[in-house]
Design an enzyme around this catalytic site. Structure first.
Site, PDB file in Angstrom:
ATOM      1  N   ALA A  37      -4.176 -15.113  -5.186  1.00 16.51           N
ATOM      2  CA  ALA A  37      -5.056 -14.580  -4.138  1.00 16.51           C
ATOM      3  C   ALA A  37      -4.366 -13.434  -3.421  1.00 16.51           C
ATOM      4  CB  ALA A  37      -5.422 -15.683  -3.161  1.00 16.51           C
ATOM      5  N   CYS A  38      -4.441 -12.250  -3.996  1.00 11.03           N
ATOM      6  CA  CYS A  38      -3.659 -11.115  -3.526  1.00 11.03           C
ATOM      7  C   CYS A  38      -4.457 -10.206  -2.599  1.00 11.03           C
ATOM      8  CB  CYS A  38      -3.159 -10.310  -4.728  1.00 11.03           C
ATOM      9  SG  CYS A  38      -2.318 -11.344  -5.961  1.00 11.03           S
TER      10      CYS A  38
END
Length: 472
Positions: free
Chosen positions: A9-10
């Site tokens: 989850a960047c």
């Protein structure tokens, strides 16, 4: 069949050369997955293979034959190859920068017509099979696009590319279809786990690239969402739900709030533009500040003074699950060896320091090549991580100490970079490697000293302390 993957989850940022203070092109991203999952930083030398050069994924059964010539490139692989390489970001010897990936999600209708491919290419393989084999950012988009079209992909992702001329953002929206947009030179973009590219101009091959049959795919399956024949990739392939208002939209809102503070929009809004022109020119510090941010100055800051419900309402940009953060900076006026700088902050960006590494280095410090799942005092990842963990235990007491250290390191870095870049003209890459690594090692030493001081200060916070009342 829709294949569900465990996504990281960047958060990503792209800055065009006319949008920056010094003409730099910058692409950056926080690699978020687990709060304790070490990363390494390595340089792979150029290599010519005599026979076959075949990549086989440890994550799935994706397999591909690669060119016999592999260019030199840097990367930040995982501490273990059990689940794949996940090399994530780096420069190659031609000054091409790549960061992969920004995890995203496609809607079920699109995936019904073109499902994700179980054994297609995924995040863990992308840098490894693309970056060492391209000479421009545009070539990088085309190479990865051709692989996705031929082999399929097991995930929906966003991928960042840049060189001295331009920056690109590419998105995979289904098993075999993708689009890419060249970021305007005078603009920036911030992205947060959503398909973000908007209208595609199929007649503008200079600024847009896409899978060969995507236009026919949309029309054949009646997927168009606009009455005026505009092809909006975000609307056709993406999703929009309640989770976006808590998890994704607020990060885009905060980034745009940082760079366009006069614009009125809320953190839950869905239709914030993909690309904007900032109110002022942006620096490398601005890019790093965004990747280190956690809603400072708002009631949503998880370590701020807001109400507890507000502080826990939104997912911040920088958080405990960040493995490393990076900004790949390209200064077109300088030689590739020193003009391309890979800034790496191991661990949580908000509590770490972005350390610069020049593209021309041939090796990285030993500490950056170490670190497994258990704490290792000789690992760069764990040295930065330890400082953050110690501060977290008594955050309000020690955060000012950490901020003082970070400021000192910024000054130290800038002073050293000025000397290195001034002296490099008559030097070689062995000299550059030595000087760069000494700077990186000095920063590690300062973080170790900081940890020792915080440990000493923390001893007085023991619940077994006792203060005698002398009036008794």
């Amino acid at each position: 069949m829709i294949i569900l993957n465990k996504y990281s989850a960047c958060t990503s940022i792209i800055i065009g050369k006319k949008a920056s203070t010094d003409g730099s092109i910058m692409i950056g991203r926080n690699e978020d997955c687990k709060s304790s999952w070490p990363k390494h930083f390595v340089v792979h030398s150029a290599k010519k293979f005599k026979k076959e050069n075949v990549f086989k994924s440890n994550d799935n059964d994706f397999k591909i034959s690669l060119p016999l010539t592999r260019y030199k490139y840097s990367a930040t692989p995982e501490w273990t190859t059990k689940y794949g390489l996940f090399e994530e970001n780096g420069f190659n010897e031609y000054g091409v920068a790549m960061s992969a990936t920004e995890s995203a999600y496609s809607n079920s209708q699109v995936l019904g017509y073109d499902p994700l491919v179980k054994d297609g290419i995924g995040e863990e393989a992308m840098v490894t099979v693309v970056l060492p084999y391209v000479k421009t950012a545009r070539d990088g988009v085309k190479r990865l696009g051709n692989i996705v079209s031929k082999y399929g992909t097991c995930e929906s992702n966003g991928v960042l590319f840049a060189d001295k001329a331009e920056a690109w953002y590419m998105e995979t929206g289904s098993g075999h279809h993708w689009v890419a947009k060249k970021i305007p030179d005078d603009s920036y973009a911030v992205i947060s786990n959503q398909l973000s590219i908007e209208n595609i101009d199929f007649n503008d091959k200079e600024n847009y690239l896409y899978s060969e049959n995507i236009y026919d795919f949309i029309n054949k399956n009646n997927l168009q969402t606009s009455e005026d024949d505009q092809f909006n990739f975000r609307n056709i392939f993406g999703i929009r739900d309640v989770d976006d208002t808590k998890y994704n939209n607020p990060r885009v809102w905060y980034g745009q709030k940082m760079f366009n503070p006069k614009i009125k929009q809320g953190p839950k809004e869905h239709n914030m533009p993909f690309v904007r022109k900032a109110e002022k020119l942006l620096s490398i510090d601005d890019a790093q500040r965004f990747l280190s941010s956690h809603f400072e100055g708002t009631k949503y800051d998880p370590v701020g003074d807001g109400e507890e419900n507000d502080k826990k309402m939104f997912r911040p940009v920088s958080l405990a699950k960040t493995q490393e953060a990076h900004v790949l900076q390209i200064q077109p006026k300088l030689p590739t060896s020193i003009g391309c700088v890979q800034w790496i902050a191991m661990g949580v960006a908000a509590e770490s320091t972005f350390v610069p590494f020049y593209q021309g280095i041939d090796d990285t410090p030993e500490q950056y090549k170490k670190g497994e799942i258990n704490y290792d005092p000789n690992s760069a990842y764990w040295i930065f991580k330890l400082a953050g963990v110690l501060v977290d235990a008594h955050y309000k007491y020690f955060i000012s100490d950490l901020e003082d250290l970070q400021k000192e390191m910024k000054i130290l870095i800038r002073q050293n970079m000025i000397k290195i870049e001034h002296q490099y003209k008559n030097k070689n890459n062995a000299w550059l490697t030595e000087k760069n690594n000494k700077l990186a090692e000095k920063i590690l030493q300062e973080y170790q000293k900081f940890a020792y001081r915080i440990i000493s200060k923390s001893t007085d916070f023991s619940p077994l302390n006792y203060k005698q009342n002398l009036d008794l």
